[in-house]
Enzyme design. Structure first.
Site, PDB file in Angstrom:
ATOM      1  N   HIS A 146      32.023  57.345  30.256  1.00  0.00           N
ATOM      2  CA  HIS A 146      30.719  57.127  29.634  1.00  0.00           C
ATOM      3  C   HIS A 146      30.783  57.396  28.141  1.00  0.00           C
ATOM      4  O   HIS A 146      31.762  57.888  27.598  1.00  0.00           O
ATOM      5  CB  HIS A 146      29.617  57.963  30.311  1.00  0.00           C
ATOM      6  CG  HIS A 146      29.609  59.426  29.964  1.00  0.00           C
ATOM      7  ND1 HIS A 146      28.546  60.251  30.248  1.00  0.00           N
ATOM      8  CD2 HIS A 146      30.537  60.226  29.362  1.00  0.00           C
ATOM      9  CE1 HIS A 146      28.809  61.478  29.840  1.00  0.00           C
ATOM     10  NE2 HIS A 146      29.992  61.494  29.300  1.00  0.00           N
ATOM     11  N   CYS A 206      31.004  63.778  23.589  1.00  0.00           N
ATOM     12  CA  CYS A 206      30.523  62.736  24.511  1.00  0.00           C
ATOM     13  C   CYS A 206      30.004  61.506  23.776  1.00  0.00           C
ATOM     14  O   CYS A 206      29.621  60.521  24.400  1.00  0.00           O
ATOM     15  CB  CYS A 206      29.455  63.299  25.456  1.00  0.00           C
ATOM     16  SG  CYS A 206      30.182  64.200  26.848  1.00  0.00           S
ATOM     17  N   HIS A 249      35.017  58.156  27.226  1.00  0.00           N
ATOM     18  CA  HIS A 249      35.886  59.206  27.777  1.00  0.00           C
ATOM     19  C   HIS A 249      35.462  59.392  29.229  1.00  0.00           C
ATOM     20  O   HIS A 249      34.365  58.977  29.618  1.00  0.00           O
ATOM     21  CB  HIS A 249      35.735  60.524  27.001  1.00  0.00           C
ATOM     22  CG  HIS A 249      34.354  61.068  27.108  1.00  0.00           C
ATOM     23  ND1 HIS A 249      33.318  60.623  26.330  1.00  0.00           N
ATOM     24  CD2 HIS A 249      33.804  61.963  27.968  1.00  0.00           C
ATOM     25  CE1 HIS A 249      32.207  61.226  26.678  1.00  0.00           C
ATOM     26  NE2 HIS A 249      32.465  62.053  27.676  1.00  0.00           N
ATOM     27  N   HIS A 270      34.981  61.574  33.023  1.00  0.00           N
ATOM     28  CA  HIS A 270      34.722  62.839  33.716  1.00  0.00           C
ATOM     29  C   HIS A 270      35.077  62.667  35.188  1.00  0.00           C
ATOM     30  O   HIS A 270      34.976  61.573  35.741  1.00  0.00           O
ATOM     31  CB  HIS A 270      33.242  63.221  33.640  1.00  0.00           C
ATOM     32  CG  HIS A 270      32.785  63.624  32.274  1.00  0.00           C
ATOM     33  ND1 HIS A 270      33.027  64.883  31.759  1.00  0.00           N
ATOM     34  CD2 HIS A 270      32.115  62.952  31.317  1.00  0.00           C
ATOM     35  CE1 HIS A 270      32.507  64.963  30.543  1.00  0.00           C
ATOM     36  NE2 HIS A 270      31.946  63.795  30.243  1.00  0.00           N
ATOM     37  N   ASP A 302      32.596  54.771  41.024  1.00  0.00           N
ATOM     38  CA  ASP A 302      33.978  55.249  40.880  1.00  0.00           C
ATOM     39  C   ASP A 302      34.826  54.285  40.056  1.00  0.00           C
ATOM     40  O   ASP A 302      34.829  53.082  40.297  1.00  0.00           O
ATOM     41  CB  ASP A 302      34.602  55.443  42.266  1.00  0.00           C
ATOM     42  CG  ASP A 302      35.926  56.194  42.189  1.00  0.00           C
ATOM     43  OD1 ASP A 302      36.061  57.096  41.320  1.00  0.00           O
ATOM     44  OD2 ASP A 302      36.833  55.882  42.977  1.00  0.00           O
ATOM     45  N   HIS A 303      35.537  54.852  39.087  1.00  0.00           N
ATOM     46  CA  HIS A 303      36.399  54.080  38.181  1.00  0.00           C
ATOM     47  C   HIS A 303      35.638  53.029  37.394  1.00  0.00           C
ATOM     48  O   HIS A 303      36.170  51.962  37.085  1.00  0.00           O
ATOM     49  CB  HIS A 303      37.596  53.471  38.933  1.00  0.00           C
ATOM     50  CG  HIS A 303      38.631  54.495  39.281  1.00  0.00           C
ATOM     51  ND1 HIS A 303      38.440  55.429  40.270  1.00  0.00           N
ATOM     52  CD2 HIS A 303      39.848  54.755  38.763  1.00  0.00           C
ATOM     53  CE1 HIS A 303      39.494  56.213  40.352  1.00  0.00           C
ATOM     54  NE2 HIS A 303      40.365  55.825  39.434  1.00  0.00           N
ATOM     55  N   GLU A 337      29.367  67.684  36.258  1.00  0.00           N
ATOM     56  CA  GLU A 337      30.101  66.881  35.268  1.00  0.00           C
ATOM     57  C   GLU A 337      31.416  67.582  34.915  1.00  0.00           C
ATOM     58  O   GLU A 337      32.420  66.937  34.634  1.00  0.00           O
ATOM     59  CB  GLU A 337      29.258  66.650  34.018  1.00  0.00           C
ATOM     60  CG  GLU A 337      29.844  65.595  33.102  1.00  0.00           C
ATOM     61  CD  GLU A 337      28.859  65.145  32.049  1.00  0.00           C
ATOM     62  OE1 GLU A 337      28.330  64.038  32.172  1.00  0.00           O
ATOM     63  OE2 GLU A 337      28.608  65.926  31.109  1.00  0.00           O
TER      64      GLU A 337
END
Ligand code: NI
Length: 136
Positions: free
Chosen positions: A15, A34, A40, A42, A80-81, A125
């Site tokens: 994100h 962020c 980047h 998480h 996811d991903h 997170e």
């Protein structure tokens, strides 16, 4: 007999926290790391809590297999991903903070879980930073 069933899940996602109404300087100041324009990732940990009466015939509040399949199909496959800002529709208009991600997940799951159950979602997170939404 009323109690809660929990199911844990996990997804990795990228994100960027960015408010388009602000200058680059203000975004960097407020969102720090962020705000990295190159995104980047998480490792998000999710805990879903379903509270209700134990069914006397099954001894279950909710069938945990049904709950785990629901989380897999509706949340993991969607998040996811993924790059949340770019690939997940909800975050085209919503900054993908942990708060907003948790709220979006709660709203998706709520549509699939019978009204008679209370629903809570906790989203980590990082190991130390987490948020929780229970619809109230
Ligand atoms: Ni971040």
């Amino acid at each position: 007999m009323r109690l809660s069933v929990y199911r844990k899940a996990h997804f990795n996602a990228a994100h960027r926290l960015f408010n388009p109404n602000w200058s680059d300087e203000k975004n960097a100041e407020v969102f720090g790391l962020c705000n990295n324009p190159y995104y980047h990732g998480h490792n998000y940990d999710l805990e879903v809590k379903v509270t209700g009466e134990v069914d006397p015939e099954t001894g279950f509040v909710i069938d945990i297999k049904v709950l785990s399949d629901l989380i897999k199909d509706e949340i993991e496959l969607k998040f996811d991903h993924k790059n949340l800002n770019i690939e997940v529709e909800e975050f085209k208009t919503l900054i993908p903070t942990a708060e907003h991600i948790c709220w979006v997940i709660w709203n998706i799951l709520r549509k699939h879980i019978p009204e008679k159950f209370d629903l809570g979602v906790r989203l980590y997170e990082t190991a130390r930073n987490y948020v929780e939404y229970d619809g109230l």
